[in-house]
Scaffold this active site. Structure first.
Site, PDB file in Angstrom:
ATOM      1  N   HIS A  75      18.564  37.740   8.451  1.00 46.43           N
ATOM      2  CA  HIS A  75      19.121  37.684   9.814  1.00 46.43           C
ATOM      3  C   HIS A  75      18.671  38.899  10.635  1.00 46.43           C
ATOM      4  CE1 HIS A  75      21.740  34.687   7.930  1.00 46.43           C
ATOM      5  NE2 HIS A  75      21.989  35.607   7.024  1.00 46.43           N
ATOM      6  N   GLN A 120     -11.919  -1.468  15.948  1.00 43.36           N
ATOM      7  CA  GLN A 120     -13.172  -0.903  16.435  1.00 43.36           C
ATOM      8  C   GLN A 120     -13.285   0.566  16.033  1.00 43.36           C
ATOM      9  OE1 GLN A 120     -14.462  -0.070  20.835  1.00 43.36           O
ATOM     10  NE2 GLN A 120     -14.981  -2.199  20.361  1.00 43.36           N
ATOM     11  N   SER A 124      -1.717  49.895  27.076  1.00 41.44           N
ATOM     12  CA  SER A 124      -1.025  49.536  28.310  1.00 41.44           C
ATOM     13  C   SER A 124      -1.699  50.222  29.477  1.00 41.44           C
ATOM     14  CB  SER A 124       0.453  49.965  28.235  1.00 41.44           C
ATOM     15  OG  SER A 124       1.065  49.894  29.510  1.00 41.44           O
TER      16      SER A 124
END
Length: 486
Positions: free
Chosen positions: A159, A241, A289
């Site tokens: 979790h 086909q 960044s």
């Protein structure tokens, strides 16, 4: 233009899969050159097999066809398609212009799906082989990483909350096992992929039965021999086909499975990067960044997750196509499949190349990992300390209450003051634990909290992974990350 200069038209849309990311080998498999030269090879093999079965096709016609498999005049084809409004017939005419003697027998008895469907099956087979090589490379690198780190304790999470310890190698063996399962499915699909071969307009082979004067045995032999000439052991038993579009769904599901495994691993690497326990490769001059110069964003893992999201949606598309093919076929599958088949393979090829690059230079920070363990281990170790003290004559219920009281106080200090967890120091100095004070360090060794994780990794590699890598040793040695922009 200067000789050798590549012209790029910046006024038209181009796919980032080929312009920005794609590997050369996979790009070629889904290129017009590969596709249409395969059409010509199919026409050649059909003619050769029909000749062997008694049709009036000459060696000269065969020779002419074989000399013009690669020299496709795409400009001429485009002009012809404007006139005929039919891509297959346009290629037949242009091929026939290159080998005029063979023009009367090119495509003899066949329908368009003879070249389109069979070529797509070939492209998928060859594409899966490329992916197999890259999966082997990735599995080999992950296996080495797991081996090196099989006993390195790390904080486990359930979790996304701290749980019992595991090891770095054990955690990464979970990703490796996912890719192994993908590899096994991919391997089966390559082996079992059927060829459409020669089926005729609605799948009844009526045109070929007419060519062979009602000889059913020759029709069956033609079907098998054309498939064998193109490297297929299996021919789909019946078709309309087109071959059943369920095959596309099966293949897209395998691609989706690889993408799922990749996204799971890349997501975890992104979470670990935030914890500063793991970093993907970062180039010397790479910019994380435009604003925050200090950042080292996990851009490769983010790209894997982004691309995987696209691939994971493709099986639903293929399922819709299969379910809406009316009777022997409708053409609403055509434009759709031109996009998803090639793009699905190109995208997974890029994903695997990215993961190969990431695992090749994955950086661990053991001191950070150890620091996170030490922050949580005091709580996890209390049961071990309790049992050890009981063995030395302590009262279990009294010791439990001592641990509870100190745990609450230590947790409050961590949360309210932002201080380090001092639970172990509290317990070590409490008279209730005097009987094991000298054993505290050995009882708190993180290696004693990882269970069988190192042995599980060792057994998994020996019993499951290395047999695969050894079986494909030659392919593995030849497999290298394709030239992609990672």
């Amino acid at each position: 233009m200067v000789k050798g200069e590549v012209f790029v038209n910046h006024n038209v849309y181009s796919s980032p899969l080929t312009d920005r990311y794609a590997g050369a080998e996979m790009s070629y498999i889904w290129s017009p050159q590969f596709k249409h030269s395969t059409w010509r090879r199919l026409w050649l093999e059909l003619a050769k097999c029909e000749q062997k079965l008694g049709l009036a096709i000459t060696d000269g016609q065969i020779k002419q066809m074989s000399e013009h498999l690669e020299d496709i005049d795409f400009d001429r084809v485009a002009a012809k398609e404007k006139e005929l409004r039919h891509d297959v017939m346009s290629h037949i005419h242009v091929f026939g212009e290159s080998c005029p003697d063979a023009m009367p027998i090119i495509h003899l008895g066949a329908t368009s799906c003879f070249v389109t469907d069979n070529t797509e099956l070939i492209q998928m087979r060859e594409g899966m082989k490329v992916l197999r090589g890259k999966l082997l490379k990735l599995m080999d690198q992950l296996a080495a990483f797991c081996e090196r780190n099989k006993a390195l304790p790390t904080l486990g999470f359930t979790h996304y909350q701290p749980a019992q310890l595991t090891t770095v190698g054990k955690r990464f063996s979970l990703y490796l096992q996912d890719f192994m399962l993908d590899f096994e499915r991919l391997e089966r699909e390559i082996e079992e992929l059927p060829f459409r071969s020669v089926k005729g307009t609605t799948g009844t082979q009526a045109s070929f039965l007419e060519l062979f004067d009602g000889d059913h045995a020759k029709c069956r032999e033609l079907e098998k021999s054309v498939a064998a000439a193109m490297g297929f052991d299996r021919v789909i038993a019946v078709s309309g086909q087109t071959y059943t579009r369920k095959i596309d769904y099966f293949v897209m599901s395998i691609l989706s499975g690889i993408a799922q495994s990749a996204a799971k691993m890349a997501t975890d690497i992104r979470l670990l990067a935030n914890l500063k326990e793991v970093e993907e490769p970062f180039e010397k001059k790479q910019i994380g960044s435009s604003a925050m110069a200090y950042k080292r964003n996990p851009m490769r893992s983010e790209r894997v997750c982004s691309l995987a999201r696209y691939v994971m949606n493709l099986p639903g598309n293929a399922a819709m196509t299969e379910s809406t093919q009316w009777f022997e076929r409708t053409l609403d599958d055509s434009a759709n499949r031109r996009i998803i088949l090639g793009e699905g393979f190109l995208t997974v090829d890029i994903i695997l190349s990215l993961l190969i690059n990431i695992t090749d230079g994955l950086q661990l920070w053991p001191n950070v990992i150890r620091k996170h363990i030490q922050a949580e281990l005091p709580f996890m170790a209390t049961e071990n300390l309790l049992m050890a003290a009981v063995k030395k004559g302590g009262n279990r219920q009294e010791l439990h209450e001592v641990i509870r009281t100190h745990s609450m106080a230590a947790a409050r200090r961590v949360k309210e003051e932002g201080a380090d967890n001092d639970l172990l120091e509290r317990l070590k100095s409490d008279p209730a634990f005097n009987c094991i004070r000298d054993e505290f360090d050995s009882l708190l060794d993180p290696a004693t909290f990882v269970g069988r994780a190192p042995q599980q990794v060792q057994e998994f590699l020996a019993e499951e992974i290395r047999p695969i890598l050894e079986r494909y040793g030659k392919e593995l040695s030849a497999a290298a990350a394709d030239s992609v922009n990672v």
